[in-house]
Structures are given as structure tokens and as C-alpha cells.
Design an enzyme around this catalytic site. Sequence first.
Site, PDB file in Angstrom:
ATOM      1  CE  LYS A  98       6.330 -22.504  -6.104  1.00 19.09           C
ATOM      2  NZ  LYS A  98       7.710 -23.501  -6.182  1.00 19.09           N
ATOM      3  CB  SER A 153       8.024 -21.463  -9.472  1.00 17.64           C
ATOM      4  OG  SER A 153       8.648 -22.795  -8.744  1.00 17.64           O
ATOM      5  CB  SER A 155      11.375 -22.566  -7.294  1.00 16.66           C
ATOM      6  OG  SER A 155      11.415 -23.001  -8.926  1.00 16.66           O
TER       7      SER A 155
END
Length: 452
Positions: A76, A155, A179
Site C-alpha cells: 500500500k 482504503s 481498510s
Amino acid sequence: MEPRSIAQLSVLLQSGALDPVDLAQQTFEAIRSHPDTAIFITLLEERALSEAQAARRRFRDGRSLGVLDGVPVAWKDLFDISGLPTTAGSRVLAVAEPAKADAAVVQALAGAGMVSVGRVNMSEFAFSGLGINPHYGTPRNPASPQGEHRIPGGSSSGSGVAVAAGLVPVSIGTDTGGSVRIPAAFNGIVGYKATRGRYSMDGVFPLAKSLDSLGPLCRTVQDAVWVDAAMRGLPVSGGQARPLPAELAFVIPQTVFFDEAEEGVVAAFETAVERLAAAGAHIRREPFPEFAELFALMARHGALVTAEAFVVHRDRIFGPEAARMDQRVVKRTTLGEKISLADYVETLNARERLIRSFEARIGPGDILLSPTLPHVAPPVGPLLEDEDLFFRINAKTLRNTLVGNFLDCCGVSLPCGTGADAMPVGLLLSGPRGSDDRLLAGAATVERLLEG
């Protein structure tokens, strides 16, 4: 590129049937040829080929580092990669000072021989559960019906899509309100959110430090077990996930989790519960007043994540950079200005009390069992056109999972069928803080039972 688990790739690599350099090159070819250009933000081709060549030498010399050696991993866009700015899904950090070193967990997986192929897209500054990003594009959920663009979940949006699309077998995400588990559920893969503090957070861009946690998105629980060990710097064995020492015992919450849940989600969940019960699992349903009190507390004092995100981004949202940010992120972060120090401290004190109450209620051998999300992934278009709808669906998407962050739980989302429009549904297993090993063992058992 056909989706393959870490275990499947590891067998090929360890046997010599697949060369790690060839695998790295195939991975980059698959990424570049994939029609969705919004999945990856940065490719690390030079680094990856160097790491793959080192793995090749180890294999040829009989010095394999274990089951993860030579296996690709994506990160990420919150994890420091040496020599690059950490952009956190935002344009405003593109000119930030480059990281002087890899994040601690990046170093840990490199030490296990994994090959870092790139950093993937995300909601800007990790502050949304939907995965929409106006700067780098919004990755398309691979399960979307033909001609549709469904949200990937956030996210850790790019992480979920990269694994679901078969581009990498694992991507490491963060989880502050869901997330990891949200994109795992929306995309039909496995997502493991560890207990906060299980891994080092050094070199990870924060959202809310009292809630931030990490975890892998991958294809199987076994893959998550191996990555979990490596992220903690422990030896990674080739054995199976540890079996549970006792019978499976689950408690299904009757508070909050099923409110306004879609019919297809409930049906998929109940089908999974029936399979577990038929296999001999002990299952009970029970109200959890702590969950209702948690949301009442947030309504009264504001959300911890909003207060802490405001502190992180205060200068940014009141400065010239705000004009180049996602205005929905700016709007949500600005709400933190209204949360007083007294509100924040009262929330922290109440949090500890609610955690103790929850842990006493759930019992030492129980695993909480619930739908990961109350709905399947909706189309992107209407969310972009209607800001009120965006915030309403974002709140609903985060609702079930944020309970685990607030109560400091660990959690695993497993695919358990489909709901409306044949979109994936997630089954969430949660355990009290520090029960990660038992939770992963339980999740591995449930995964096998659901697969039949």
C-alpha cells in the site's frame, strides 16, 4: 495471469519449476498489460529484479530462505520504500523528501526473500472505506458485472484489486477502521487485520495511531499465517496453520452488525453459519450493548479517527495544499477541529472500559462471527455524483469493521459466497486483542469447512 496463492507459487519456486526472475518479469508484464491502470502507483522493477536475482542464486546454491523466498509482494502507498517519497495516495506528497530506509515490515519481508514489485493505490491519506481516489484513479473491482465499475473498497483499494486480479499473491495494507477487511470482502479474497502493535509501525504513514494496524490481503489464510510470521521477524515454516486445540465456538452479535444489511449478504452469511453448525461448531447469538454504546459515544464526542487525523493533517488542510487534495478527505478531516481535548480524553477512557466489558462478554474461547459488510460493492458513478450519498455509504461500509478497531480486536475476512449481482460477500471472524494465533487457526478451519 492466473491467480495463484503464495503456497502454489512457493511449490513451483522451491522445486525449480519456476525461476524467481521469470516470475518477477511475468508479474510486471501482467501489470503493464492489465486494462486497469489505477491499481499500481509505483512500480519497483529495478529493485524487484535485483531481489529476484538474489533469490535465484539462493535456490541454485541450496540456500532458500523458506516458503516466501522469491514470492512477489505489493505494498500500500503508505509504506516507506528507500529512495522514494511516501505519497499516501496523494499528489501533495509527490515532492516529499524520499525515505531514507524501508519501513520495518518491508525490511522484514525482504529478509524472508520476498520480492517487492510496487506500491498500490489507496484512498487518499487512508481516510475512506470506499477506495475512490480522484488523483490516481479508482481501481475497478474485478468482480464487477460486465460494463460496470464497482468500488474496490478502501482504503487499501489497490491491495485488494491487485490480489483479486491475480497480479500478486499478497499485498500489505493498513487497517484503521476496516481498510484491510473491507477491500478483502468486496473483492472476494482473504484479509487479516492484526491486533494493533503486533508489527512495527516504523516507516508507515499514520492516520490515527490509537487505531492503526497492519495486515496482508491474500488468497488463503495459510498465506496470511506465513506473511504474519515473516512480518514479525519469525521463522516461516512450510507447515499448515496450527489446528485449533478445542472445538470451534462462535458468537454472532445481535447488535448493530445486521442493521440495514442487504438480503443477499444475510443469506450468504446464514448459509455459512449452517455449514459450520453442520460440522459441529458451537454457535450462539447474543446482544452486545458495547457496540451500541460505542456508536453513541462517537455521536456525543466525535470519532477518534477524525480527531487524530485532524492533528496529522491540520497544517495541510488549512494551507494551500488543501486545494490539491480530495475535498471529501478535507471535509471529513476538518470535522476533527470540533473535537475538544475533553471529548478526546473521555473517549479514550470509555474505550478502555468498553474493551474490558467486551472481552469479558465474549469469553476466552469464542470467536465473533458476523458479515464483514452489510452490503456488496456498489457502483462508483453515483458516489462520485452525490456527495451526501458518498458519505452515507462510506459510513455504512465502515460500520461493522470499525467496531474491531475501536475494541482493539484482530480480524479475518473470508469470502463466503455472493450477494446481489453475484458480488462477493465477506465473513468476518474477530477475536479479542492478542488472540491472533487462535483467530488465524480458527479462520483456517472455517476456510476449509466453507470450501467443503
